[in-house]
Design a protein around this motif. Structure first.
Motif, short mmCIF file in Angstrom:
data_model
loop_
_atom_site.label_atom_id
_atom_site.label_comp_id
_atom_site.label_asym_id
_atom_site.label_seq_id
_atom_site.Cartn_x
_atom_site.Cartn_y
_atom_site.Cartn_z
N PRO A 1 6.39 -24.18 -7.37
CA PRO A 1 6.55 -23.60 -6.03
C PRO A 1 5.23 -23.18 -5.42
N ASP A 2 5.00 -23.67 -4.21
CA ASP A 2 3.82 -23.26 -3.44
C ASP A 2 4.26 -22.11 -2.54
N GLN A 3 4.56 -20.97 -3.17
CA GLN A 3 5.14 -19.86 -2.44
C GLN A 3 4.05 -18.87 -2.03
N ALA A 4 4.18 -18.39 -0.81
CA ALA A 4 3.19 -17.45 -0.30
C ALA A 4 3.16 -16.17 -1.12
N GLU A 5 1.98 -15.61 -1.24
CA GLU A 5 1.84 -14.36 -1.99
C GLU A 5 2.58 -13.22 -1.33
N ASN A 6 2.86 -13.33 -0.03
CA ASN A 6 3.54 -12.25 0.68
C ASN A 6 5.03 -12.54 0.84
N SER A 7 5.60 -13.35 -0.07
CA SER A 7 7.05 -13.54 -0.09
C SER A 7 7.70 -12.30 -0.68
N VAL A 8 8.82 -11.90 -0.10
CA VAL A 8 9.54 -10.73 -0.64
C VAL A 8 10.04 -11.02 -2.04
N ASP B 1 13.68 -3.23 6.20
CA ASP B 1 12.64 -3.56 5.23
C ASP B 1 12.99 -2.98 3.86
N GLN B 2 13.46 -1.76 3.88
CA GLN B 2 13.83 -1.08 2.64
C GLN B 2 14.97 -1.81 1.94
N LEU B 3 15.95 -2.28 2.72
CA LEU B 3 17.08 -2.99 2.14
C LEU B 3 16.65 -4.27 1.43
N TRP B 4 15.74 -5.02 2.05
CA TRP B 4 15.29 -6.26 1.43
C TRP B 4 14.56 -6.00 0.11
N PHE B 5 13.70 -5.00 0.08
CA PHE B 5 12.98 -4.71 -1.15
C PHE B 5 13.90 -4.07 -2.20
N ALA B 6 14.92 -3.34 -1.74
CA ALA B 6 15.90 -2.80 -2.68
C ALA B 6 16.68 -3.93 -3.34
N LEU B 7 16.96 -4.98 -2.57
CA LEU B 7 17.65 -6.15 -3.14
C LEU B 7 16.75 -6.84 -4.17
N LEU C 1 9.06 -13.40 4.55
CA LEU C 1 7.71 -12.95 4.27
C LEU C 1 7.56 -11.51 4.74
N TYR C 2 6.53 -10.84 4.27
CA TYR C 2 6.31 -9.47 4.72
C TYR C 2 4.83 -9.25 5.00
N THR C 3 4.58 -8.27 5.83
CA THR C 3 3.21 -7.85 6.14
C THR C 3 3.17 -6.32 6.00
N PHE C 4 2.05 -5.72 6.41
CA PHE C 4 1.93 -4.26 6.41
C PHE C 4 1.57 -3.79 7.81
N ASP C 5 2.18 -2.69 8.20
CA ASP C 5 1.84 -2.14 9.52
C ASP C 5 0.57 -1.30 9.42
N THR C 6 0.17 -0.67 10.53
CA THR C 6 -1.08 0.09 10.56
C THR C 6 -1.07 1.30 9.64
N GLN C 7 0.14 1.72 9.22
CA GLN C 7 0.24 2.86 8.32
C GLN C 7 0.40 2.42 6.86
N GLY C 8 0.24 1.11 6.63
CA GLY C 8 0.33 0.61 5.26
C GLY C 8 1.74 0.46 4.75
N ARG C 9 2.73 0.43 5.64
CA ARG C 9 4.13 0.29 5.22
C ARG C 9 4.55 -1.18 5.27
#
Length: 512
Positions: free
Chosen positions: A279-286, A421-427, A451-459
């Motif tokens: 798999p050529d999966q992105a590092e920022n995959s959930v 966002d919390q629900l996806w990471f909880a899964l 995929l996921y990123t981080f907001d300006t507060q690091g969340r």
């Protein structure tokens, strides 16, 4: 004149005691003629596994299957990465039978991460081929009993274990390990197998390339020089190439096209299960594909019975082609989902109550045993569904506890931007902690997509549903419903959560 008549030419004189003893001694020391050894008719295939497969087993050997058979004949360490439906299990069974009948004294061990893969898939195929070819000997139902040919120390047996010491101690001058789903085998097992190779032996590793670490991955990368490597895409089969069913059971052109539309060419699922690529999966995959594959394996290996307490996640379709999904879970095991299109709020509420009633009856969880938490995405149309359930006498009688979840709200745990966002990471964490995944290729495609990123507060911030829909060509409704079912929010107050249930229900609870 001698009156004694001469002895007749045909008369045998009486033997003296000395001559009788001499004759007896000669009879005892003269070796008796041995019975003619029964010729093994399969020895002619000792170096011809293709001939054995075609002439003895009656199979049609296609190009990639031929490559594997020849590689096993000519190399000690062979590794094959492949897509689905390319005759991996059949080829493994052919090799085991070829070694048993054409190479007397050989020992062949078949193993895989799960007993189902060993017993139901490869050993089942081996028994079928043996029966159809009317080969001598008996193949027992249990692979652990093993197949042993008469007047020979030839053996074939299969088992699975997560204890390295059970794999250790196997030896033999002509020893071979056939390891299916090799990408998922624990490294400690490989270490034990390697120890057994010191006295001579060989290995065949076959797998979909789900993991990007470990022995199977290294055989194609850093340790490639030690292995004969082969690659088979589902697109290589004669069925796909010709567009016709040349060999029944192999991947078809229609199946490949279906998966291309369902997953997309860039999806890790398509890369792994169709093309046989890592798999050529992105590092920022959930969620990584290996996590999903492990959850599928747990589901297949576990007891299929569902009973007792369950919860229901409900993702309500917003518009157009979106799907309303009702997803139950029983502890760590999902039940079968229900899906609907173009249903209004009243209809969806009715489907929820029907399904709760059905699951209570079929899985031994009557109303008297406790409530059923129904977690509904309360955004948009979902709010109408929770309102209908709130005021329904039938919902009360069924012991339904409505738990509205506003995924657009602020997360209740640190490190996430919104509750969604919390629900996806909880899964994701639920899968890591042993959650199972039922067979559903649509759901699997949705789970590995975000995929996921981080907001300006690091969340952490998961990409929007609309962005996912553009890439998937559909909304991730099934994954959202499973995330709702799994979600465990903090304790809540009854008056703020539209708690419904039989009289005397607790005034504070947890969603579960």
């Amino acid at each position: 004149m001698n009156d004694t008549p001469e002895a007749s030419a045909t008369e045998v004189p009486a033997a003296s005691p000395f001559s009788r003893g001499l004759q007896a001694g000669l009879q005892q020391t003269t070796p008796k003629p041995e019975k003619a050894a029964v010729e093994n008719p399969f020895l002619r295939y000792q170096n011809d596994p293709i001939g054995f497969a075609t002439e003895v087993l009656g199979l049609t050997v296609w190009a990639k299957m031929e490559d594997i058979l020849l590689a096993v004949r000519d190399h000690r360490k062979v590794v094959v990465r492949s897509g689905h439906k390319v005759s991996k299990s059949t080829t493994a069974a052919v090799i085991a039978l070829w070694r048993a009948y054409a190479r007397p004294g050989s020992r062949t061990i078949i193993t895989a991460p799960t007993l189902r893969q060993v017993k139901m898939i490869i050993w089942g195929e081996l028994r079928k081929l043996h029966r159809r070819a009317r080969l001598p000997g008996v193949v027992p139902i249990d692979p652990g009993t093993g197949m042993k040919l008469d007047d020979s120390d030839t053996e074939v047996y299969g088992f699975t274990t997560d204890e390295p010491e059970k794999m250790a101690g196997v030896s033999g001058a002509d020893l071979m390990y056939i390891i299916d789903e090799a990408s998922g085998v624990d490294e400690s097992i490989y270490e034990a197998i390697e120890g057994n190779m010191a006295g001579g032996g060989s290995q065949l590793l076959i797998s979909n390339p789900t993991q990007t670490s470990g022995t199977f991955y290294e055989a194609f990368t850093t340790k490639r020089h030690l292995w004969k490597t082969l690659h088979i895409s589902s697109e290589d089969t004669p069925n796909v190439i010709s567009g016709e069913i040349v060999i029944p059971g192999l991947a078809t052109r229609a199946w490949v096209q279906e998966k291309l539309l369902e997953w997309g060419e860039d999806s890790p699922l398509f890369q792994v299960r169709v093309r046989g690529d890592f798999p050529d999966q992105a590092e920022n995959s959930v969620m990584g594909l290996a996590l999903i594959e492990a959850a599928r394996a747990r589901y297949n290996a576990a007891d299929s019975l569902l009973s007792g307490v369950f919860t229901l996640g409900v993702d309500v379709a917003r518009y157009g082609d979106d799907t309303t999904v009702l997803q139950p879970i029983f502890g760590q095991r999902p039940g079968p989902p229900k899906t609907y299109r173009k249903q209004d709020n009243v209809e969806v509420a009715g489907h929820v109550m029907d399904y709760v009633e059905q699951l209570r009856q079929s899985h031994g969880y009557p109303v008297a045993s406790g409530k059923v938490s129904v977690k509904v995405d309360d955004l948009g149309n979902g709010g109408g569904v929770t309102d209908h359930l709130k005021h329904s006498e039938r919902a009360k009688a069924l012991g339904i506890e409505v738990c509205p979840v506003l995924v657009s709200n602020t997360a209740t745990a640190a490190g996430y931007s919104k509750l969604r966002d919390q629900l996806w990471f909880a899964l994701r964490d639920w899968f890591k902690e042993g959650g199972q995944l039922h067979p559903d290729s649509h759901l699997e495609g949705e789970l590995v997509a975000p995929l996921y990123t981080f907001d300006t507060q690091g969340r952490a911030k998961v990409e929007s549903k609309d962005d996912m829909k553009k890439r998937l060509d559909r909304s991730p409704d099934r994954a959202d419903a499973l995330a709702l079912a799994v979600y465990e929010p903090p304790a809540f107050k009854a008056q703020n959560t539209r708690l419904i249930g039989p009289p005397g229900a607790a005034q504070e609870s947890k969603w579960r």
